[in-house]
Scaffold this motif. Sequence first.
Motif, PDB file in Angstrom:
ATOM      1  N   SER A 150      -5.782 -20.007 -22.937  1.00 13.36           N
ATOM      2  CA  SER A 150      -5.774 -18.720 -21.984  1.00 13.36           C
ATOM      3  C   SER A 150      -7.347 -18.124 -22.010  1.00 13.36           C
ATOM      4  O   SER A 150      -8.148 -18.022 -22.804  1.00 13.36           O
ATOM      5  CB  SER A 150      -4.802 -17.729 -22.565  1.00 13.36           C
ATOM      6  OG  SER A 150      -5.545 -17.244 -23.702  1.00 13.36           O
ATOM      7  N   THR A 152      -9.026 -14.617 -20.145  1.00 13.09           N
ATOM      8  CA  THR A 152      -8.607 -13.441 -19.752  1.00 13.09           C
ATOM      9  C   THR A 152      -9.674 -12.410 -19.831  1.00 13.09           C
ATOM     10  O   THR A 152     -10.604 -12.335 -20.748  1.00 13.09           O
ATOM     11  CB  THR A 152      -7.480 -12.757 -20.545  1.00 13.09           C
ATOM     12  OG1 THR A 152      -7.856 -12.714 -22.008  1.00 13.09           O
ATOM     13  CG2 THR A 152      -6.263 -13.697 -20.523  1.00 13.09           C
ATOM     14  N   THR A 187      -3.910 -20.787 -18.498  1.00 17.53           N
ATOM     15  CA  THR A 187      -3.865 -19.311 -17.882  1.00 17.53           C
ATOM     16  C   THR A 187      -5.330 -18.976 -17.789  1.00 17.53           C
ATOM     17  O   THR A 187      -5.988 -18.803 -18.713  1.00 17.53           O
ATOM     18  CB  THR A 187      -2.752 -18.496 -18.510  1.00 17.53           C
ATOM     19  OG1 THR A 187      -1.784 -19.052 -18.440  1.00 17.53           O
ATOM     20  CG2 THR A 187      -2.982 -17.276 -17.646  1.00 17.53           C
ATOM     21  N   TYR A 189      -6.590 -15.266 -16.325  1.00 15.60           N
ATOM     22  CA  TYR A 189      -5.953 -14.039 -15.977  1.00 15.60           C
ATOM     23  C   TYR A 189      -7.053 -12.985 -15.807  1.00 15.60           C
ATOM     24  O   TYR A 189      -7.996 -12.815 -16.745  1.00 15.60           O
ATOM     25  CB  TYR A 189      -4.908 -13.702 -16.901  1.00 15.60           C
ATOM     26  CG  TYR A 189      -4.472 -12.155 -16.561  1.00 15.60           C
ATOM     27  CD1 TYR A 189      -3.519 -12.077 -15.595  1.00 15.60           C
ATOM     28  CD2 TYR A 189      -4.790 -11.238 -17.348  1.00 15.60           C
ATOM     29  CE1 TYR A 189      -2.921 -10.759 -15.302  1.00 15.60           C
ATOM     30  CE2 TYR A 189      -4.249  -9.925 -17.130  1.00 15.60           C
ATOM     31  CZ  TYR A 189      -3.410  -9.627 -15.917  1.00 15.60           C
ATOM     32  OH  TYR A 189      -2.892  -8.498 -15.679  1.00 15.60           O
ATOM     33  N   ASN A 190      -7.240 -12.220 -14.716  1.00 20.49           N
ATOM     34  CA  ASN A 190      -7.912 -10.885 -14.586  1.00 20.49           C
ATOM     35  C   ASN A 190      -9.774 -11.375 -14.867  1.00 20.49           C
ATOM     36  O   ASN A 190     -10.199 -10.764 -15.650  1.00 20.49           O
ATOM     37  CB  ASN A 190      -7.596 -10.020 -15.473  1.00 20.49           C
ATOM     38  CG  ASN A 190      -8.310  -8.634 -15.262  1.00 20.49           C
ATOM     39  OD1 ASN A 190      -8.731  -8.211 -14.209  1.00 20.49           O
ATOM     40  ND2 ASN A 190      -8.497  -7.773 -16.175  1.00 20.49           N
ATOM     41  N   GLU A 223      -4.411 -15.928 -12.087  1.00 21.67           N
ATOM     42  CA  GLU A 223      -3.680 -14.914 -11.575  1.00 21.67           C
ATOM     43  C   GLU A 223      -4.655 -13.649 -11.744  1.00 21.67           C
ATOM     44  O   GLU A 223      -5.614 -13.394 -12.934  1.00 21.67           O
ATOM     45  CB  GLU A 223      -2.437 -14.367 -12.498  1.00 21.67           C
ATOM     46  CG  GLU A 223      -1.856 -13.259 -12.175  1.00 21.67           C
ATOM     47  CD  GLU A 223      -0.640 -13.070 -12.932  1.00 21.67           C
ATOM     48  OE1 GLU A 223       0.383 -12.175 -12.738  1.00 21.67           O
ATOM     49  OE2 GLU A 223      -0.128 -13.912 -13.891  1.00 21.67           O
TER      50      GLU A 223
END
Length: 277
Positions: A150, A152, A187, A189-190, A223
Amino acid sequence: STHQTVYIAKGVYWTSTRFQGEALLIPSHTRLVNKGSIHEIPNSYEQCALVRISKSENIEIDGGYYYGDVESHHGTTGEWSHGILCEGSKNVAIKNVVCNDFWGDGIDIIDAYDEDRKPTLICYNIKVDNAICFYNRRQGISIEAVIGCSVTNSNFSYTGTKKYTRPADGIDIEAWNSVGEKLKNITIYNCTMEGNKGKSISIFANGPWLRDYELYKNNILIEGCIMNDVFATCSYGIEYKNCKMDSRMYQYVTDLKYTNCIVNGINVTDSVTNRWK
């Protein structure tokens, strides 16, 4: 569990690296808390790392400014001089870091060689949060061999704008060899990826297999990200969700989805499969 905590106090530190080596090697079961700014002494190395995590586990890097030598590098070749290099390791968290101005990548997540000199030792469970990687020469972050990753609340921008070598992306998700499954369950994210000389994000997850790229499903989710140009090829299972981008390009993809994305001002929700013909 984490067994030891190492502190670096506030201050500016200059350190040398070494060819195919590193300045700081982080052992297993270590938490590094860095309040300082660590600068790489200019060198001509094609391949080195300011911070290396190698074949280790249960590591946290929390904080710190890490600066490379992109503008004062003595050499002209190579692209593997990185800020934080994580190879063949598991259960690693990298957070609250700045990795700017490296001859290669700000951060690289990659496989390591086994005893037979084959790149079979991939990473598992790697987390990057609140990272800033600006002005690096090759990539902001490379994700090359990991299952479970991930990234982020981070920013990977302006790659290639001081010194440049291809592909000069913000994020590059790309396997560099076909020795076993390389990239799965990722992932992003942001995150923001803008002003890179290459793409904001390139995904070439199963590239080494070429026509057989559907051998492994990647499960990549991007995302809530802000990007310029995005590109995907030779990959299986990607979703862009609630993202904003200027343009999109793809070829040789299976199960590529766009969900509630703004592409050049237009809301897009669709799914694409464009197999090799």
